[in-house]
Design a protein around this motif. Structure first.
Motif, PDB file in Angstrom:
ATOM      1  N   SER A 113       0.832  -1.211   0.000  1.00 47.85           N
ATOM      2  CA  SER A 113       0.000   0.000   0.000  1.00 47.85           C
ATOM      3  C   SER A 113       0.863   1.256   0.000  1.00 47.85           C
ATOM      4  O   SER A 113       0.545   2.235  -0.676  1.00 47.85           O
ATOM      5  CB  SER A 113      -0.970  -0.004   1.187  1.00 47.85           C
ATOM      6  OG  SER A 113      -0.263  -0.011   2.408  1.00 47.85           O
ATOM      7  N   GLN A 114       1.972   1.215   0.741  1.00 45.74           N
ATOM      8  CA  GLN A 114       2.883   2.370   0.746  1.00 45.74           C
ATOM      9  C   GLN A 114       3.545   2.531  -0.619  1.00 45.74           C
ATOM     10  O   GLN A 114       3.684   3.647  -1.126  1.00 45.74           O
ATOM     11  CB  GLN A 114       3.948   2.217   1.836  1.00 45.74           C
ATOM     12  CG  GLN A 114       4.850   3.434   1.953  1.00 45.74           C
ATOM     13  CD  GLN A 114       5.954   3.252   2.979  1.00 45.74           C
ATOM     14  OE1 GLN A 114       6.205   2.140   3.460  1.00 45.74           O
ATOM     15  NE2 GLN A 114       6.615   4.339   3.313  1.00 45.74           N
ATOM     16  N   GLU A 115       3.914   1.421  -1.244  1.00 49.96           N
ATOM     17  CA  GLU A 115       4.517   1.471  -2.572  1.00 49.96           C
ATOM     18  C   GLU A 115       3.528   2.053  -3.581  1.00 49.96           C
ATOM     19  O   GLU A 115       3.882   2.907  -4.406  1.00 49.96           O
ATOM     20  CB  GLU A 115       4.945   0.066  -3.005  1.00 49.96           C
ATOM     21  CG  GLU A 115       5.622   0.037  -4.350  1.00 49.96           C
ATOM     22  CD  GLU A 115       6.082  -1.362  -4.738  1.00 49.96           C
ATOM     23  OE1 GLU A 115       6.591  -1.493  -5.865  1.00 49.96           O
ATOM     24  OE2 GLU A 115       5.929  -2.312  -3.945  1.00 49.96           O
ATOM     25  N   LYS A 116       2.266   1.633  -3.494  1.00 41.63           N
ATOM     26  CA  LYS A 116       1.223   2.134  -4.384  1.00 41.63           C
ATOM     27  C   LYS A 116       1.028   3.641  -4.194  1.00 41.63           C
ATOM     28  O   LYS A 116       0.903   4.401  -5.158  1.00 41.63           O
ATOM     29  CB  LYS A 116      -0.079   1.382  -4.109  1.00 41.63           C
ATOM     30  CG  LYS A 116      -1.192   1.696  -5.041  1.00 41.63           C
ATOM     31  CD  LYS A 116      -2.414   0.850  -4.710  1.00 41.63           C
ATOM     32  CE  LYS A 116      -3.592   1.229  -5.577  1.00 41.63           C
ATOM     33  NZ  LYS A 116      -4.791   0.455  -5.247  1.00 41.63           N
ATOM     34  N   LEU A 117       1.035   4.091  -2.935  1.00 40.78           N
ATOM     35  CA  LEU A 117       0.879   5.513  -2.636  1.00 40.78           C
ATOM     36  C   LEU A 117       2.035   6.335  -3.195  1.00 40.78           C
ATOM     37  O   LEU A 117       1.833   7.364  -3.843  1.00 40.78           O
ATOM     38  CB  LEU A 117       0.758   5.720  -1.121  1.00 40.78           C
ATOM     39  CG  LEU A 117       0.655   7.156  -0.636  1.00 40.78           C
ATOM     40  CD1 LEU A 117      -0.615   7.816  -1.176  1.00 40.78           C
ATOM     41  CD2 LEU A 117       0.675   7.214   0.871  1.00 40.78           C
ATOM     42  N   LEU A 118       3.268   5.865  -2.991  1.00 35.54           N
ATOM     43  CA  LEU A 118       4.441   6.590  -3.486  1.00 35.54           C
ATOM     44  C   LEU A 118       4.453   6.642  -5.017  1.00 35.54           C
ATOM     45  O   LEU A 118       4.807   7.669  -5.613  1.00 35.54           O
ATOM     46  CB  LEU A 118       5.721   5.973  -2.950  1.00 35.54           C
ATOM     47  CG  LEU A 118       5.950   6.095  -1.436  1.00 35.54           C
ATOM     48  CD1 LEU A 118       7.223   5.376  -1.014  1.00 35.54           C
ATOM     49  CD2 LEU A 118       5.974   7.546  -0.997  1.00 35.54           C
ATOM     50  N   LYS A 119       4.043   5.559  -5.655  1.00 37.11           N
ATOM     51  CA  LYS A 119       3.981   5.560  -7.121  1.00 37.11           C
ATOM     52  C   LYS A 119       2.919   6.532  -7.621  1.00 37.11           C
ATOM     53  O   LYS A 119       3.119   7.205  -8.632  1.00 37.11           O
ATOM     54  CB  LYS A 119       3.715   4.147  -7.648  1.00 37.11           C
ATOM     55  CG  LYS A 119       4.947   3.263  -7.605  1.00 37.11           C
ATOM     56  CD  LYS A 119       4.671   1.898  -8.198  1.00 37.11           C
ATOM     57  CE  LYS A 119       5.934   1.054  -8.149  1.00 37.11           C
ATOM     58  NZ  LYS A 119       5.717  -0.286  -8.708  1.00 37.11           N
ATOM     59  N   SER A 120       1.805   6.617  -6.921  1.00 40.14           N
ATOM     60  CA  SER A 120       0.756   7.560  -7.348  1.00 40.14           C
ATOM     61  C   SER A 120       1.221   9.007  -7.179  1.00 40.14           C
ATOM     62  O   SER A 120       0.906   9.872  -7.998  1.00 40.14           O
ATOM     63  CB  SER A 120      -0.550   7.311  -6.596  1.00 40.14           C
ATOM     64  OG  SER A 120      -0.461   7.722  -5.260  1.00 40.14           O
ATOM     65  N   ILE A 121       1.991   9.283  -6.124  1.00 43.34           N
ATOM     66  CA  ILE A 121       2.564  10.629  -5.945  1.00 43.34           C
ATOM     67  C   ILE A 121       3.524  10.926  -7.093  1.00 43.34           C
ATOM     68  O   ILE A 121       3.481  12.005  -7.696  1.00 43.34           O
ATOM     69  CB  ILE A 121       3.273  10.749  -4.576  1.00 43.34           C
ATOM     70  CG1 ILE A 121       2.250  10.698  -3.441  1.00 43.34           C
ATOM     71  CG2 ILE A 121       4.093  12.039  -4.497  1.00 43.34           C
ATOM     72  CD1 ILE A 121       2.871  10.572  -2.063  1.00 43.34           C
ATOM     73  N   ASP A 122       4.366   9.949  -7.426  1.00 42.02           N
ATOM     74  CA  ASP A 122       5.323  10.116  -8.520  1.00 42.02           C
ATOM     75  C   ASP A 122       4.595  10.382  -9.839  1.00 42.02           C
ATOM     76  O   ASP A 122       4.955  11.309 -10.587  1.00 42.02           O
ATOM     77  CB  ASP A 122       6.199   8.866  -8.632  1.00 42.02           C
ATOM     78  CG  ASP A 122       7.253   8.990  -9.717  1.00 42.02           C
ATOM     79  OD1 ASP A 122       8.006   9.991  -9.699  1.00 42.02           O
ATOM     80  OD2 ASP A 122       7.312   8.100 -10.584  1.00 42.02           O
ATOM     81  N   ARG A 123       3.547   9.622 -10.139  1.00 33.97           N
ATOM     82  CA  ARG A 123       2.785   9.816 -11.386  1.00 33.97           C
ATOM     83  C   ARG A 123       2.137  11.204 -11.412  1.00 33.97           C
ATOM     84  O   ARG A 123       2.156  11.882 -12.441  1.00 33.97           O
ATOM     85  CB  ARG A 123       1.706   8.736 -11.520  1.00 33.97           C
ATOM     86  CG  ARG A 123       2.197   7.435 -12.097  1.00 33.97           C
ATOM     87  CD  ARG A 123       1.053   6.514 -12.507  1.00 33.97           C
ATOM     88  NE  ARG A 123       0.046   6.318 -11.462  1.00 33.97           N
ATOM     89  CZ  ARG A 123       0.123   5.413 -10.485  1.00 33.97           C
ATOM     90  NH1 ARG A 123       1.172   4.612 -10.415  1.00 33.97           N
ATOM     91  NH2 ARG A 123      -0.849   5.306  -9.592  1.00 33.97           N
ATOM     92  N   SER A 124       1.577  11.615 -10.297  1.00 39.47           N
ATOM     93  CA  SER A 124       0.931  12.939 -10.247  1.00 39.47           C
ATOM     94  C   SER A 124       1.923  14.054 -10.518  1.00 39.47           C
ATOM     95  O   SER A 124       1.636  14.995 -11.265  1.00 39.47           O
ATOM     96  CB  SER A 124       0.282  13.164  -8.886  1.00 39.47           C
ATOM     97  OG  SER A 124      -0.795  12.316  -8.693  1.00 39.47           O
ATOM     98  N   LEU A 125       3.102  13.959  -9.907  1.00 42.55           N
ATOM     99  CA  LEU A 125       4.124  14.986 -10.104  1.00 42.55           C
ATOM    100  C   LEU A 125       4.638  14.991 -11.534  1.00 42.55           C
ATOM    101  O   LEU A 125       4.789  16.052 -12.150  1.00 42.55           O
ATOM    102  CB  LEU A 125       5.273  14.783  -9.120  1.00 42.55           C
ATOM    103  CG  LEU A 125       4.945  15.015  -7.645  1.00 42.55           C
ATOM    104  CD1 LEU A 125       6.091  14.573  -6.765  1.00 42.55           C
ATOM    105  CD2 LEU A 125       4.600  16.470  -7.396  1.00 42.55           C
ATOM    106  N   ARG A 126       4.904  13.808 -12.078  1.00 40.06           N
ATOM    107  CA  ARG A 126       5.440  13.716 -13.438  1.00 40.06           C
ATOM    108  C   ARG A 126       4.436  14.181 -14.488  1.00 40.06           C
ATOM    109  O   ARG A 126       4.814  14.742 -15.511  1.00 40.06           O
ATOM    110  CB  ARG A 126       5.910  12.297 -13.736  1.00 40.06           C
ATOM    111  CG  ARG A 126       7.151  11.928 -12.972  1.00 40.06           C
ATOM    112  CD  ARG A 126       7.666  10.547 -13.365  1.00 40.06           C
ATOM    113  NE  ARG A 126       8.707  10.110 -12.452  1.00 40.06           N
ATOM    114  CZ  ARG A 126       9.983  10.482 -12.523  1.00 40.06           C
ATOM    115  NH1 ARG A 126      10.362  11.316 -13.458  1.00 40.06           N
ATOM    116  NH2 ARG A 126      10.870  10.038 -11.663  1.00 40.06           N
ATOM    117  N   SER A 127       3.153  13.956 -14.242  1.00 36.92           N
ATOM    118  CA  SER A 127       2.138  14.370 -15.222  1.00 36.92           C
ATOM    119  C   SER A 127       1.747  15.836 -15.067  1.00 36.92           C
ATOM    120  O   SER A 127       0.959  16.354 -15.844  1.00 36.92           O
ATOM    121  CB  SER A 127       0.901  13.475 -15.107  1.00 36.92           C
ATOM    122  OG  SER A 127       0.267  13.664 -13.864  1.00 36.92           O
ATOM    123  N   GLY A 128       2.292  16.513 -14.051  1.00 37.10           N
ATOM    124  CA  GLY A 128       2.017  17.936 -13.876  1.00 37.10           C
ATOM    125  C   GLY A 128       0.737  18.218 -13.110  1.00 37.10           C
ATOM    126  O   GLY A 128       0.240  19.343 -13.144  1.00 37.10           O
TER     127      GLY A 128
END
Length: 148
Positions: A113-128
């Protein structure tokens, strides 16, 4: 009105009870003002002391948790501990007065769940998908509306 009259004698002007009361009120108001100023100074000193203590504690935490921290080009004074969803955020250049970059810093995820959360933060930042909002909160804790 009788209360607005001034009593005089041949020697000196006599004080009445209203004048005495006004002097006492003025003296008390001066004491209150001085006490408020003293309180504000102590409050500012305490806030600054606590800020320095948190900054020092954050540096200790980072140094203890990340042995190679000194190898990363980060100024520990720019790093703030936020705890969740990432451990730290770094405002690179803050101590010099000009933030050049904001970094989110965390450790390897300990759960799926923590890995999923961190990946979603990364995707949000990268997509602007980033939005800056300034919220002002008054001394009563109420949010001030910004009409922009």
């Amino acid at each position: 009105r009788l209360s607005d009259t001034s009593l005089f004698t041949k020697q000196t002007k006599q004080k009445d009870w209203l004048s005495d009361l006004d002097e006492k009120i003025n003296a008390l108001q001066n004491k209150i003002s001085k006490a408020e100023e003293k309180f504000d100074l102590k409050k500012q000193a305490l806030v600054e002391k606590e800020r320095r203590a948190v900054e020092k504690q954050t540096h200790k935490q980072i140094s203890r948790l990340v042995p190679g921290f000194s190898k990363i080009s980060l100024n520990s004074k720019d790093v703030k501990n936020i705890g969740y969803p990432v451990k730290f955020v770094s405002f690179d250049g803050k101590t010099e007065g000009l933030v050049k970059k904001v970094r989110f810093i965390d450790f390897e995820p300990e759960s799926k769940s923590q890995e999923k959360l961190l990946k979603s933060i990364d995707r949000s930042l990268r997509s602007g998908n980033v939005k800056w909002e300034t919220i002002q909160i008054d001394e009563r804790g109420l949010i001030q509306e910004d009409n922009e």
